[in-house]
Write a protein that holds these residues in place. Sequence first.
Motif: not given
Length: 254
Positions: A96, A115-117, A176-177, A191, A207
């Motif tokens: 993240v 994977d997530i930003r 993403h957020k 998170y 994944k």
Amino acid sequence: MFKFEKIDRLGMITLDKSPANSYDIHFFNEFETILNSIENDKDIAVVLLKSAIPKFFCAGADIKVFAKNTVEQNNEMVAMANKTATAISSSNKIYVAFLNGHTLGGGLELACACDIRLASNKKFLIGLPEVKLGLMPGNGGIPRLVNAVGTSYAYEMVVSGNPINSEEAFRIGLAHKLYNEETAEEEALTYATNLSKGPKKAMAAIKQTFALGVGKSTSDFLKLETEMVETLYDTFDAKEGFQSFVEKREPKFE
């Protein structure tokens, strides 16, 4: 250049190379050591990548170093940058990235390998400006940006070199957020901590399924999904998930 901290199942990598977290070959040598350590740690499920420098997440390659280097030296640095990004994107851990400052060039390529930003709504720039130097992204920026936002948005960002802000990044799906600046760091940590409590084997399988399945035909993607879920049915986490649901309690995954 880096700080590493482990809290239960969460690993935290903090970039701390003044003034802008710009990278060189030494940056990636140290980064590789940390990533290898994380990969060998069976406890860690999620890794949060953030910056200790208020104005920057990462400004990419150190332009002064890049300009002085020979072509061979720059090729070596690009190879290390690609190796680092690939290690993140191919890891079984969920990475993240928390963007709370300028995220440019290789810095965005690094974030796109995650994977997530997550991002704050603080005023800062996000982009791939390499074309303004007569170059183009070379550390996976184009394909990973396409995966994140689609061909149309990615093409315009790369060919113009013009940056966007975090609100636009959130609108097009690159972030993403999007959190308020005042509470963003706390919310990003919350998170990532909550995500790290999830079932590691299932998250790793998810994944891998996305990595291998996107771009395949629907039938091949469905086959892959079926094969991957079959590896999870007899795991402790699956049994714990069902049992906790029946008992109406929070699951305690392995």
